[in-house]
Scaffold this active site. Structure first.
Site, PDB file in Angstrom:
ATOM      1  N   LYS A 164       0.845  -1.204   0.000  1.00 41.30           N
ATOM      2  CA  LYS A 164       0.000   0.000   0.000  1.00 41.30           C
ATOM      3  C   LYS A 164       0.879   1.252   0.000  1.00 41.30           C
ATOM      4  O   LYS A 164       1.969   1.248   0.589  1.00 41.30           O
ATOM      5  CB  LYS A 164      -0.856  -0.066   1.280  1.00 41.30           C
ATOM      6  CG  LYS A 164      -1.837   1.044   1.486  1.00 41.30           C
ATOM      7  CD  LYS A 164      -2.661   0.750   2.740  1.00 41.30           C
ATOM      8  CE  LYS A 164      -3.674   1.834   3.023  1.00 41.30           C
ATOM      9  NZ  LYS A 164      -4.551   1.471   4.144  1.00 41.30           N
ATOM     10  N   SER A 185     -10.108  -0.542   6.749  1.00 42.29           N
ATOM     11  CA  SER A 185      -9.318  -0.334   5.535  1.00 42.29           C
ATOM     12  C   SER A 185      -8.739  -1.584   4.880  1.00 42.29           C
ATOM     13  O   SER A 185      -8.327  -1.537   3.722  1.00 42.29           O
ATOM     14  CB  SER A 185      -8.179   0.644   5.813  1.00 42.29           C
ATOM     15  OG  SER A 185      -8.666   1.942   5.661  1.00 42.29           O
ATOM     16  N   SER A 190      -9.328   1.845   2.920  1.00 42.68           N
ATOM     17  CA  SER A 190      -8.354   2.604   2.147  1.00 42.68           C
ATOM     18  C   SER A 190      -7.338   1.732   1.401  1.00 42.68           C
ATOM     19  O   SER A 190      -6.656   2.229   0.509  1.00 42.68           O
ATOM     20  CB  SER A 190      -7.593   3.569   3.049  1.00 42.68           C
ATOM     21  OG  SER A 190      -6.856   2.871   4.041  1.00 42.68           O
TER      22      SER A 190
HETATM   23  C1  LIG Z   1     -14.094   4.124  12.621  1.00 40.59           C
HETATM   24  C2  LIG Z   1     -15.352   3.830  11.877  1.00 40.59           C
HETATM   25  C3  LIG Z   1     -16.359   4.917  12.006  1.00 40.59           C
HETATM   26  C4  LIG Z   1     -17.340   4.984  10.839  1.00 40.59           C
HETATM   27  C5  LIG Z   1     -18.266   6.194  10.954  1.00 40.59           C
HETATM   28  C6  LIG Z   1     -18.046   7.236   9.873  1.00 40.59           C
HETATM   29  C7  LIG Z   1     -17.576   8.524  10.437  1.00 40.59           C
HETATM   30  C8  LIG Z   1     -16.425   9.136  10.152  1.00 40.59           C
HETATM   31  C9  LIG Z   1     -15.570   8.703   9.068  1.00 40.59           C
HETATM   32  C10 LIG Z   1     -14.266   8.133   9.540  1.00 40.59           C
HETATM   33  C11 LIG Z   1     -13.667   7.377   8.405  1.00 40.59           C
HETATM   34  C12 LIG Z   1     -12.975   6.172   8.904  1.00 40.59           C
HETATM   35  C13 LIG Z   1     -12.356   5.409   7.723  1.00 40.59           C
HETATM   36  C14 LIG Z   1     -11.433   4.377   8.237  1.00 40.59           C
HETATM   37  C15 LIG Z   1     -10.689   3.722   7.126  1.00 40.59           C
HETATM   38  C16 LIG Z   1      -9.382   3.230   7.685  1.00 40.59           C
HETATM   39  O1  LIG Z   1      -9.338   2.235   8.364  1.00 40.59           O
HETATM   40  N1  LIG Z   1      -8.311   4.035   7.442  1.00 40.59           N
HETATM   41  C17 LIG Z   1      -7.031   3.877   8.060  1.00 40.59           C
HETATM   42  C18 LIG Z   1      -6.064   3.076   7.273  1.00 40.59           C
HETATM   43  O2  LIG Z   1      -4.905   2.812   7.950  1.00 40.59           O
END
Ligand SMILES: CCCCCC/C=C\CCCCCCCC(=O)NCCO
Length: 485
Positions: free
Chosen positions: A138, A237, A213
Protein backbone atom coordinates in the site's frame (compact mmCIF):
# COMPACT_ATOMS: atom_id res chain seq x y z
CA UNK A 1 -17.88 59.00 2.24
CA UNK A 2 -14.81 60.70 3.74
CA UNK A 3 -11.28 60.25 2.37
CA UNK A 4 -10.39 58.03 5.38
CA UNK A 5 -13.27 55.64 4.71
CA UNK A 6 -12.48 55.35 1.00
CA UNK A 7 -8.82 54.67 1.80
CA UNK A 8 -9.88 51.88 4.19
CA UNK A 9 -12.25 50.30 1.67
CA UNK A 10 -9.58 50.56 -1.06
CA UNK A 11 -7.09 48.84 1.26
CA UNK A 12 -9.59 46.12 2.15
CA UNK A 13 -10.42 45.51 -1.53
CA UNK A 14 -6.71 45.41 -2.35
CA UNK A 15 -6.05 42.92 0.47
CA UNK A 16 -8.95 40.71 -0.66
CA UNK A 17 -7.73 40.83 -4.27
CA UNK A 18 -4.17 39.96 -3.15
CA UNK A 19 -5.48 37.06 -1.06
CA UNK A 20 -7.50 35.74 -4.00
CA UNK A 21 -4.51 36.10 -6.32
CA UNK A 22 -2.24 34.25 -3.87
CA UNK A 23 -4.82 31.46 -3.50
CA UNK A 24 -5.19 31.19 -7.28
CA UNK A 25 -1.39 31.04 -7.71
CA UNK A 26 -1.10 28.44 -4.95
CA UNK A 27 -3.76 26.26 -6.56
CA UNK A 28 -2.16 26.62 -9.98
CA UNK A 29 1.16 25.54 -8.47
CA UNK A 30 -0.53 22.54 -6.87
CA UNK A 31 -2.19 21.52 -10.15
CA UNK A 32 1.22 21.66 -11.83
CA UNK A 33 2.71 19.48 -9.08
CA UNK A 34 -0.12 16.97 -9.46
CA UNK A 35 0.33 16.90 -13.23
CA UNK A 36 4.09 16.37 -12.82
CA UNK A 37 3.46 13.54 -10.34
CA UNK A 38 1.09 11.97 -12.86
CA UNK A 39 3.78 12.14 -15.55
CA UNK A 40 6.35 10.66 -13.15
CA UNK A 41 4.03 7.79 -12.47
CA UNK A 42 3.49 7.19 -16.19
CA UNK A 43 7.27 7.11 -16.67
CA UNK A 44 7.57 4.54 -13.85
CA UNK A 45 4.85 2.38 -15.43
CA UNK A 46 6.65 2.81 -18.77
CA UNK A 47 9.87 1.44 -17.23
CA UNK A 48 7.89 -1.47 -15.86
CA UNK A 49 6.39 -2.11 -19.29
CA UNK A 50 9.81 -2.05 -20.95
CA UNK A 51 11.27 -4.49 -18.41
CA UNK A 52 8.35 -6.89 -18.86
CA UNK A 53 8.54 -6.63 -22.68
CA UNK A 54 12.32 -7.25 -22.63
CA UNK A 55 11.78 -10.38 -20.56
CA UNK A 56 9.02 -11.65 -22.89
CA UNK A 57 11.28 -11.11 -25.89
CA UNK A 58 14.17 -12.99 -24.28
CA UNK A 59 11.94 -15.76 -22.91
CA UNK A 60 9.22 -16.33 -25.49
CA UNK A 61 8.42 -19.79 -24.10
CA UNK A 62 7.34 -18.66 -20.65
CA UNK A 63 3.63 -19.34 -20.33
CA UNK A 64 1.95 -16.88 -17.93
CA UNK A 65 -1.28 -18.78 -17.21
CA UNK A 66 0.18 -21.76 -15.32
CA UNK A 67 2.19 -19.34 -13.14
CA UNK A 68 -0.69 -16.97 -12.47
CA UNK A 69 -3.05 -19.82 -11.60
CA UNK A 70 -0.84 -21.17 -8.80
CA UNK A 71 -1.85 -20.40 -5.23
CA UNK A 72 0.76 -18.64 -3.10
CA UNK A 73 1.54 -21.84 -1.22
CA UNK A 74 2.07 -23.75 -4.49
CA UNK A 75 4.05 -20.91 -6.04
CA UNK A 76 6.39 -20.51 -3.08
CA UNK A 77 7.00 -24.26 -2.94
CA UNK A 78 7.93 -24.35 -6.62
CA UNK A 79 10.19 -21.33 -6.22
CA UNK A 80 11.96 -22.91 -3.28
CA UNK A 81 12.38 -26.36 -4.80
CA UNK A 82 13.78 -24.73 -7.95
CA UNK A 83 11.07 -25.95 -10.33
CA UNK A 84 10.09 -22.33 -11.05
CA UNK A 85 12.57 -19.55 -11.72
CA UNK A 86 12.16 -16.28 -9.73
CA UNK A 87 12.60 -14.39 -13.05
CA UNK A 88 9.62 -16.06 -14.60
CA UNK A 89 7.38 -15.35 -11.64
CA UNK A 90 8.59 -11.78 -11.18
CA UNK A 91 8.13 -10.66 -14.80
CA UNK A 92 4.90 -12.61 -15.25
CA UNK A 93 3.37 -10.78 -12.29
CA UNK A 94 4.82 -7.49 -13.49
CA UNK A 95 3.10 -7.96 -16.84
CA UNK A 96 -0.19 -8.91 -15.22
CA UNK A 97 -0.01 -5.99 -12.76
CA UNK A 98 0.37 -3.63 -15.72
CA UNK A 99 -2.59 -5.18 -17.46
CA UNK A 100 -4.75 -4.92 -14.32
CA UNK A 101 -3.73 -1.33 -13.65
CA UNK A 102 -4.68 -0.35 -17.20
CA UNK A 103 -8.16 -1.67 -16.42
CA UNK A 104 -8.66 -0.45 -12.86
CA UNK A 105 -5.93 2.13 -12.13
CA UNK A 106 -4.48 0.55 -8.99
CA UNK A 107 -0.64 0.67 -9.26
CA UNK A 108 0.82 4.04 -8.27
CA UNK A 109 4.56 3.39 -8.31
CA UNK A 110 7.05 0.86 -9.65
CA UNK A 111 9.71 -0.16 -7.13
CA UNK A 112 12.43 -0.57 -9.72
CA UNK A 113 14.97 -1.57 -7.07
CA UNK A 114 13.13 -4.92 -7.05
CA UNK A 115 14.95 -5.81 -10.29
CA UNK A 116 18.37 -5.71 -8.59
CA UNK A 117 16.89 -7.42 -5.56
CA UNK A 118 15.74 -10.19 -7.92
CA UNK A 119 19.33 -10.69 -9.09
CA UNK A 120 20.49 -10.90 -5.43
CA UNK A 121 17.74 -13.36 -4.54
CA UNK A 122 18.75 -15.59 -7.48
CA UNK A 123 22.31 -15.80 -6.14
CA UNK A 124 21.08 -16.71 -2.64
CA UNK A 125 21.66 -20.23 -1.35
CA UNK A 126 19.19 -19.87 1.48
CA UNK A 127 15.58 -20.02 0.36
CA UNK A 128 13.30 -18.48 2.95
CA UNK A 129 9.53 -18.72 3.16
CA UNK A 130 8.75 -16.02 0.61
CA UNK A 131 11.73 -16.73 -1.65
CA UNK A 132 11.12 -15.00 -5.03
CA UNK A 133 7.51 -14.03 -4.27
CA UNK A 134 6.52 -10.64 -5.77
CA UNK A 135 4.61 -8.56 -3.21
CA UNK A 136 2.60 -5.36 -3.62
CA UNK A 137 2.46 -2.76 -0.84
CA UNK A 138 0.00 0.00 0.00
CA UNK A 139 1.12 3.58 -0.74
CA UNK A 140 1.49 4.42 2.98
CA UNK A 141 4.11 1.72 3.64
CA UNK A 142 7.59 3.24 3.46
CA UNK A 143 9.96 1.91 0.81
CA UNK A 144 13.36 3.62 0.62
CA UNK A 145 13.58 6.25 -2.12
CA UNK A 146 9.83 6.33 -2.84
CA UNK A 147 7.04 8.64 -1.65
CA UNK A 148 4.34 7.55 0.77
CA UNK A 149 1.80 10.09 -0.40
CA UNK A 150 -1.48 9.18 1.36
CA UNK A 151 -2.88 10.74 -1.82
CA UNK A 152 -1.73 14.21 -0.68
CA UNK A 153 0.24 16.60 -2.89
CA UNK A 154 2.18 17.95 0.12
CA UNK A 155 3.73 14.51 0.61
CA UNK A 156 5.05 14.31 -2.97
CA UNK A 157 8.82 14.41 -3.49
CA UNK A 158 9.57 13.29 0.07
CA UNK A 159 11.01 9.85 -0.51
CA UNK A 160 11.30 7.57 2.52
CA UNK A 161 14.81 7.53 4.00
CA UNK A 162 14.61 3.81 4.63
CA UNK A 163 12.48 0.73 4.17
CA UNK A 164 9.96 0.25 6.95
CA UNK A 165 10.51 -2.79 9.17
CA UNK A 166 7.78 -4.71 7.36
CA UNK A 167 9.50 -4.23 4.01
CA UNK A 168 12.88 -5.15 5.52
CA UNK A 169 11.42 -8.37 6.91
CA UNK A 170 9.65 -9.21 3.64
CA UNK A 171 12.96 -8.77 1.81
CA UNK A 172 14.83 -10.93 4.36
CA UNK A 173 12.25 -13.63 3.75
CA UNK A 174 13.10 -13.47 0.04
CA UNK A 175 10.00 -11.53 -1.07
CA UNK A 176 10.27 -8.91 -3.83
CA UNK A 177 8.15 -5.81 -3.10
CA UNK A 178 7.62 -4.55 -6.65
CA UNK A 179 4.77 -1.99 -6.76
CA UNK A 180 2.91 0.45 -4.54
CA UNK A 181 -0.86 0.74 -4.76
CA UNK A 182 -3.53 3.42 -4.57
CA UNK A 183 -5.33 4.85 -1.53
CA UNK A 184 -8.00 7.50 -0.88
CA UNK A 185 -6.76 10.99 -0.01
CA UNK A 186 -5.81 10.91 3.73
CA UNK A 187 -6.69 7.15 4.08
CA UNK A 188 -9.82 8.03 6.06
CA UNK A 189 -12.28 6.84 3.45
CA UNK A 190 -13.93 3.68 2.17
CA UNK A 191 -13.48 4.68 -1.50
CA UNK A 192 -10.15 4.82 -3.31
CA UNK A 193 -9.39 8.04 -5.14
CA UNK A 194 -7.11 11.02 -4.86
CA UNK A 195 -6.04 13.90 -7.07
CA UNK A 196 -2.57 12.48 -7.75
CA UNK A 197 -3.45 9.03 -9.04
CA UNK A 198 -7.20 9.24 -9.69
CA UNK A 199 -9.94 6.74 -8.96
CA UNK A 200 -9.28 3.01 -8.62
CA UNK A 201 -12.26 0.89 -9.67
CA UNK A 202 -13.31 -2.62 -8.74
CA UNK A 203 -12.09 -5.34 -11.15
CA UNK A 204 -15.32 -7.28 -10.56
CA UNK A 205 -17.45 -4.34 -11.68
CA UNK A 206 -15.86 -1.16 -13.01
CA UNK A 207 -18.82 0.97 -11.93
CA UNK A 208 -18.09 0.10 -8.29
CA UNK A 209 -15.38 1.11 -5.84
CA UNK A 210 -12.84 -1.48 -4.66
CA UNK A 211 -13.33 -0.05 -1.15
CA UNK A 212 -10.69 1.67 0.94
CA UNK A 213 -8.35 2.60 2.15
CA UNK A 214 -6.28 -0.41 0.96
CA UNK A 215 -8.36 -0.29 -2.25
CA UNK A 216 -5.43 -0.37 -4.69
CA UNK A 217 -4.25 -3.61 -3.06
CA UNK A 218 -7.76 -5.10 -3.14
CA UNK A 219 -8.16 -4.27 -6.83
CA UNK A 220 -4.69 -5.46 -7.88
CA UNK A 221 -4.92 -8.79 -6.03
CA UNK A 222 -8.51 -9.44 -7.08
CA UNK A 223 -7.57 -8.70 -10.71
CA UNK A 224 -4.72 -11.24 -10.46
CA UNK A 225 -1.85 -8.70 -10.70
CA UNK A 226 -0.36 -9.56 -7.30
CA UNK A 227 -0.35 -12.74 -5.29
CA UNK A 228 0.27 -11.10 -1.92
CA UNK A 229 -0.16 -7.55 -0.65
CA UNK A 230 0.21 -5.63 2.57
CA UNK A 231 -2.31 -3.05 3.81
CA UNK A 232 -3.41 -1.25 6.96
CA UNK A 233 -6.71 -0.86 8.77
CA UNK A 234 -8.12 1.39 11.48
CA UNK A 235 -11.85 1.26 10.85
CA UNK A 236 -12.12 -1.22 7.97
CA UNK A 237 -9.32 -0.33 5.54
CA UNK A 238 -8.29 -3.96 4.99
CA UNK A 239 -11.68 -5.57 5.62
CA UNK A 240 -13.79 -3.34 3.37
CA UNK A 241 -11.63 -3.67 0.20
CA UNK A 242 -11.16 -7.40 0.79
CA UNK A 243 -14.94 -7.85 1.05
CA UNK A 244 -15.68 -5.60 -1.94
CA UNK A 245 -13.02 -7.26 -4.13
CA UNK A 246 -13.77 -10.86 -3.10
CA UNK A 247 -10.36 -11.61 -1.55
CA UNK A 248 -9.07 -12.50 1.93
CA UNK A 249 -7.35 -10.46 4.58
CA UNK A 250 -6.33 -10.52 8.21
CA UNK A 251 -6.28 -7.37 10.34
CA UNK A 252 -3.60 -8.48 12.77
CA UNK A 253 -4.04 -7.30 16.35
CA UNK A 254 -2.53 -3.80 16.73
CA UNK A 255 1.15 -4.21 17.61
CA UNK A 256 1.41 -7.80 16.36
CA UNK A 257 3.18 -6.56 13.20
CA UNK A 258 5.58 -3.65 13.16
CA UNK A 259 4.18 -0.21 12.35
CA UNK A 260 7.62 1.42 12.24
CA UNK A 261 7.74 3.31 8.95
CA UNK A 262 4.06 2.82 8.14
CA UNK A 263 2.53 6.29 7.78
CA UNK A 264 -0.76 6.83 9.66
CA UNK A 265 -3.45 9.42 8.87
CA UNK A 266 -3.71 10.72 12.43
CA UNK A 267 -0.38 10.18 14.19
CA UNK A 268 -0.65 9.96 17.97
CA UNK A 269 -4.29 8.89 17.98
CA UNK A 270 -4.57 5.87 20.30
CA UNK A 271 -8.29 5.12 20.51
CA UNK A 272 -8.85 3.34 17.18
CA UNK A 273 -5.76 1.17 16.77
CA UNK A 274 -4.02 0.73 13.39
CA UNK A 275 -3.66 -2.91 12.39
CA UNK A 276 -1.37 -4.10 9.62
CA UNK A 277 -2.19 -7.17 7.59
CA UNK A 278 -1.71 -9.31 4.50
CA UNK A 279 -4.20 -9.43 1.62
CA UNK A 280 -4.39 -12.39 -0.76
CA UNK A 281 -6.67 -14.67 -2.73
CA UNK A 282 -7.00 -17.37 -0.06
CA UNK A 283 -6.58 -17.93 3.66
CA UNK A 284 -3.55 -20.23 3.28
CA UNK A 285 -1.66 -17.32 1.72
CA UNK A 286 -2.40 -15.16 4.77
CA UNK A 287 -1.11 -17.95 6.99
CA UNK A 288 2.11 -18.25 4.99
CA UNK A 289 2.63 -14.49 5.13
CA UNK A 290 2.07 -14.33 8.91
CA UNK A 291 4.40 -17.29 9.40
CA UNK A 292 7.08 -15.42 7.43
CA UNK A 293 6.59 -12.05 9.12
CA UNK A 294 6.48 -13.27 12.72
CA UNK A 295 10.18 -13.99 12.85
CA UNK A 296 13.23 -12.93 14.86
CA UNK A 297 14.09 -10.24 12.30
CA UNK A 298 10.78 -8.48 12.98
CA UNK A 299 11.25 -8.68 16.77
CA UNK A 300 14.85 -7.46 16.54
CA UNK A 301 14.20 -4.61 14.10
CA UNK A 302 11.21 -3.41 16.12
CA UNK A 303 11.47 -4.37 19.79
CA UNK A 304 8.00 -2.90 20.44
CA UNK A 305 6.56 -5.98 18.68
CA UNK A 306 5.98 -8.78 21.22
CA UNK A 307 8.45 -11.59 20.35
CA UNK A 308 5.76 -14.21 19.80
CA UNK A 309 6.53 -16.36 16.77
CA UNK A 310 3.76 -17.97 14.72
CA UNK A 311 2.33 -20.68 16.97
CA UNK A 312 2.60 -23.84 14.85
CA UNK A 313 1.31 -26.00 17.67
CA UNK A 314 -1.98 -24.12 18.00
CA UNK A 315 -2.28 -23.76 14.23
CA UNK A 316 -1.88 -27.45 13.44
CA UNK A 317 -3.78 -28.76 16.46
CA UNK A 318 -6.87 -30.83 15.66
CA UNK A 319 -8.42 -29.97 19.03
CA UNK A 320 -12.11 -29.16 18.77
CA UNK A 321 -12.76 -25.43 19.24
CA UNK A 322 -15.68 -23.38 20.52
CA UNK A 323 -16.22 -20.62 17.98
CA UNK A 324 -18.66 -17.73 18.22
CA UNK A 325 -20.53 -16.47 15.17
CA UNK A 326 -23.05 -13.83 14.23
CA UNK A 327 -24.72 -12.89 10.99
CA UNK A 328 -25.68 -9.38 11.99
CA UNK A 329 -24.31 -6.83 14.41
CA UNK A 330 -27.74 -5.13 14.33
CA UNK A 331 -26.04 -1.96 13.06
CA UNK A 332 -25.05 -2.74 9.46
CA UNK A 333 -27.47 -5.25 8.00
CA UNK A 334 -25.82 -7.98 5.93
CA UNK A 335 -27.00 -8.69 2.40
CA UNK A 336 -28.25 -12.22 1.65
CA UNK A 337 -24.85 -13.28 0.23
CA UNK A 338 -23.03 -12.15 3.38
CA UNK A 339 -25.44 -13.99 5.64
CA UNK A 340 -25.12 -17.10 3.45
CA UNK A 341 -21.30 -16.92 3.59
CA UNK A 342 -21.33 -16.78 7.39
CA UNK A 343 -23.80 -19.66 7.67
CA UNK A 344 -21.88 -21.80 5.16
CA UNK A 345 -18.65 -21.18 7.09
CA UNK A 346 -20.42 -22.12 10.32
CA UNK A 347 -21.60 -25.37 8.72
CA UNK A 348 -18.11 -26.21 7.40
CA UNK A 349 -16.60 -25.63 10.84
CA UNK A 350 -19.25 -27.79 12.48
CA UNK A 351 -18.59 -30.53 9.91
CA UNK A 352 -14.92 -30.31 10.92
CA UNK A 353 -15.89 -31.07 14.53
CA UNK A 354 -15.95 -27.61 16.08
CA UNK A 355 -18.74 -26.21 18.25
CA UNK A 356 -20.34 -23.03 16.96
CA UNK A 357 -22.14 -20.79 19.42
CA UNK A 358 -24.30 -17.77 18.53
CA UNK A 359 -22.71 -14.52 19.64
CA UNK A 360 -24.45 -11.18 20.08
CA UNK A 361 -22.11 -8.26 19.43
CA UNK A 362 -22.65 -5.57 21.99
CA UNK A 363 -23.09 -1.82 21.61
CA UNK A 364 -21.77 -1.45 18.04
CA UNK A 365 -23.30 2.01 17.69
CA UNK A 366 -21.54 3.13 20.87
CA UNK A 367 -18.22 1.57 19.75
CA UNK A 368 -18.50 3.10 16.30
CA UNK A 369 -19.35 6.65 17.32
CA UNK A 370 -18.66 7.31 21.00
CA UNK A 371 -15.38 5.40 20.90
CA UNK A 372 -13.94 5.31 17.34
CA UNK A 373 -15.15 8.60 15.87
CA UNK A 374 -14.61 10.40 19.21
CA UNK A 375 -11.09 8.98 19.46
CA UNK A 376 -10.12 9.75 15.85
CA UNK A 377 -11.31 13.35 16.08
CA UNK A 378 -10.74 14.11 19.79
CA UNK A 379 -8.69 17.19 18.86
CA UNK A 380 -11.77 18.67 17.18
CA UNK A 381 -10.51 17.33 13.80
CA UNK A 382 -7.38 19.57 13.92
CA UNK A 383 -4.86 16.88 12.87
CA UNK A 384 -7.16 15.64 10.12
CA UNK A 385 -7.65 19.18 8.82
CA UNK A 386 -3.87 19.82 8.91
CA UNK A 387 -3.50 17.12 6.24
CA UNK A 388 -5.54 19.27 3.88
CA UNK A 389 -3.87 22.66 4.54
CA UNK A 390 -2.83 24.08 1.17
CA UNK A 391 -4.18 20.96 -0.52
CA UNK A 392 -6.71 20.53 -3.33
CA UNK A 393 -9.56 18.38 -2.05
CA UNK A 394 -10.63 15.14 -3.65
CA UNK A 395 -14.43 15.18 -4.18
CA UNK A 396 -14.71 11.88 -2.28
CA UNK A 397 -13.47 13.39 0.98
CA UNK A 398 -15.44 16.65 0.76
CA UNK A 399 -18.34 15.51 2.97
CA UNK A 400 -16.11 14.45 5.84
CA UNK A 401 -14.03 17.60 5.40
CA UNK A 402 -17.13 19.74 5.50
CA UNK A 403 -18.19 18.17 8.81
CA UNK A 404 -14.65 18.63 10.16
CA UNK A 405 -14.54 22.33 9.29
CA UNK A 406 -17.79 23.26 11.05
CA UNK A 407 -17.08 25.08 14.34
CA UNK A 408 -17.72 22.95 17.44
CA UNK A 409 -20.71 24.96 18.71
CA UNK A 410 -22.39 24.71 15.29
CA UNK A 411 -21.68 20.96 15.09
CA UNK A 412 -23.41 20.50 18.47
CA UNK A 413 -26.37 22.57 17.27
CA UNK A 414 -26.60 20.68 13.95
CA UNK A 415 -26.32 17.39 15.79
CA UNK A 416 -29.27 18.34 17.97
CA UNK A 417 -31.33 19.48 14.92
CA UNK A 418 -30.70 16.39 12.73
CA UNK A 419 -30.97 13.84 15.57
CA UNK A 420 -34.67 12.98 15.01
CA UNK A 421 -34.22 12.65 11.22
CA UNK A 422 -30.68 11.17 10.77
CA UNK A 423 -29.61 9.93 14.22
CA UNK A 424 -26.34 8.40 12.97
CA UNK A 425 -25.22 11.67 11.37
CA UNK A 426 -26.10 13.40 14.65
CA UNK A 427 -23.92 10.89 16.45
CA UNK A 428 -20.95 11.48 14.10
CA UNK A 429 -21.28 15.26 14.44
CA UNK A 430 -21.52 15.12 18.23
CA UNK A 431 -18.41 12.98 18.46
CA UNK A 432 -16.25 15.16 16.22
CA UNK A 433 -16.04 17.89 18.84
CA UNK A 434 -12.85 18.71 20.71
CA UNK A 435 -12.34 16.88 24.03
CA UNK A 436 -10.37 17.93 27.08
CA UNK A 437 -7.38 15.85 28.18
CA UNK A 438 -9.52 14.59 31.05
CA UNK A 439 -12.24 13.42 28.64
CA UNK A 440 -9.67 11.71 26.40
CA UNK A 441 -8.14 9.85 29.35
CA UNK A 442 -11.64 8.76 30.32
CA UNK A 443 -12.15 7.46 26.77
CA UNK A 444 -8.86 5.53 26.91
CA UNK A 445 -9.92 4.00 30.24
CA UNK A 446 -13.25 2.98 28.78
CA UNK A 447 -11.51 1.28 25.85
CA UNK A 448 -8.83 -0.48 27.91
CA UNK A 449 -10.80 -1.41 30.99
CA UNK A 450 -14.50 -1.58 30.16
CA UNK A 451 -14.29 -2.73 26.57
CA UNK A 452 -11.09 -4.80 26.37
CA UNK A 453 -10.61 -6.20 29.87
CA UNK A 454 -14.18 -6.48 31.10
CA UNK A 455 -16.05 -7.34 27.88
CA UNK A 456 -13.68 -8.88 25.32
CA UNK A 457 -11.11 -10.79 27.37
CA UNK A 458 -13.66 -12.89 29.32
CA UNK A 459 -15.25 -13.90 26.00
CA UNK A 460 -12.09 -15.59 24.83
CA UNK A 461 -10.81 -16.79 28.16
CA UNK A 462 -11.66 -19.62 28.16
CA UNK A 463 -15.14 -20.02 26.58
CA UNK A 464 -14.41 -18.92 22.97
CA UNK A 465 -11.39 -19.83 20.84
CA UNK A 466 -12.42 -17.64 17.94
CA UNK A 467 -15.14 -15.57 16.38
CA UNK A 468 -16.44 -15.47 12.81
CA UNK A 469 -17.23 -11.87 12.16
CA UNK A 470 -19.66 -10.44 9.73
CA UNK A 471 -18.00 -7.58 7.85
CA UNK A 472 -18.38 -4.01 9.08
CA UNK A 473 -20.65 -3.20 6.20
CA UNK A 474 -23.08 -5.26 4.23
CA UNK A 475 -20.12 -5.79 1.86
CA UNK A 476 -22.22 -4.90 -1.13
CA UNK A 477 -19.97 -2.91 -3.38
CA UNK A 478 -20.71 0.81 -3.42
CA UNK A 479 -20.85 2.80 -6.64
CA UNK A 480 -17.90 4.90 -7.65
CA UNK A 481 -19.02 8.43 -6.99
CA UNK A 482 -16.47 10.21 -9.09
CA UNK A 483 -13.79 9.25 -11.56
CA UNK A 484 -10.67 11.39 -11.20
CA UNK A 485 -7.95 12.41 -13.65
C1 LIG B 1 -14.09 4.12 12.62
C2 LIG B 1 -15.35 3.83 11.88
C3 LIG B 1 -16.36 4.92 12.01
C4 LIG B 1 -17.34 4.98 10.84
C5 LIG B 1 -18.27 6.19 10.95
C6 LIG B 1 -18.05 7.24 9.87
C7 LIG B 1 -17.58 8.52 10.44
C8 LIG B 1 -16.43 9.14 10.15
C9 LIG B 1 -15.57 8.70 9.07
C10 LIG B 1 -14.27 8.13 9.54
C11 LIG B 1 -13.67 7.38 8.41
C12 LIG B 1 -12.97 6.17 8.90
C13 LIG B 1 -12.36 5.41 7.72
C14 LIG B 1 -11.43 4.38 8.24
C15 LIG B 1 -10.69 3.72 7.13
C16 LIG B 1 -9.38 3.23 7.69
O1 LIG B 1 -9.34 2.24 8.36
N1 LIG B 1 -8.31 4.03 7.44
C17 LIG B 1 -7.03 3.88 8.06
C18 LIG B 1 -6.06 3.08 7.27
O2 LIG B 1 -4.91 2.81 7.95
Amino acid sequence: MGAGASTISALLCGAAAAALLLRWRGRRGLRRELAEAGRRRQRALGRMEKAAARFREQNPDVDADPILSLSLVELSEKLRDGSLSPDWVFYTYMDKALQVTKEVNCVTDYLQESESQLQQVKRQEKKDLLYGVPVSIKDSINYKGHDSTLGLAKRLNQPAAEDCVLVQVLKRQGALPFVKTNVPQSLLNYDCSNLIFGQTVNPLDHTKTPGGSSGGEGALISGGGSILGIGTDVGGSLRVPAAFCGICTLKATGGRLSKKGVVPSIPGQKSAVVGIGPMARDVDSLVLCMRALLCDDMFRLDPTVPPLPFNEEVFSSSRSLRIGYYDTDSFTMPGPSMRRAVLETKQLLENAGHTLVPFKPCCIEHLMFDISVRGLFADGCATFLDLFKGELEDPNIKQLLLLSKVPGWLRSLLSWIVKPIVPRLANVLRNMNERSVKELWKLHCEIEVKHHLEQLVPLFNPPLSGLIQCSLTSAERLPVTWVGP
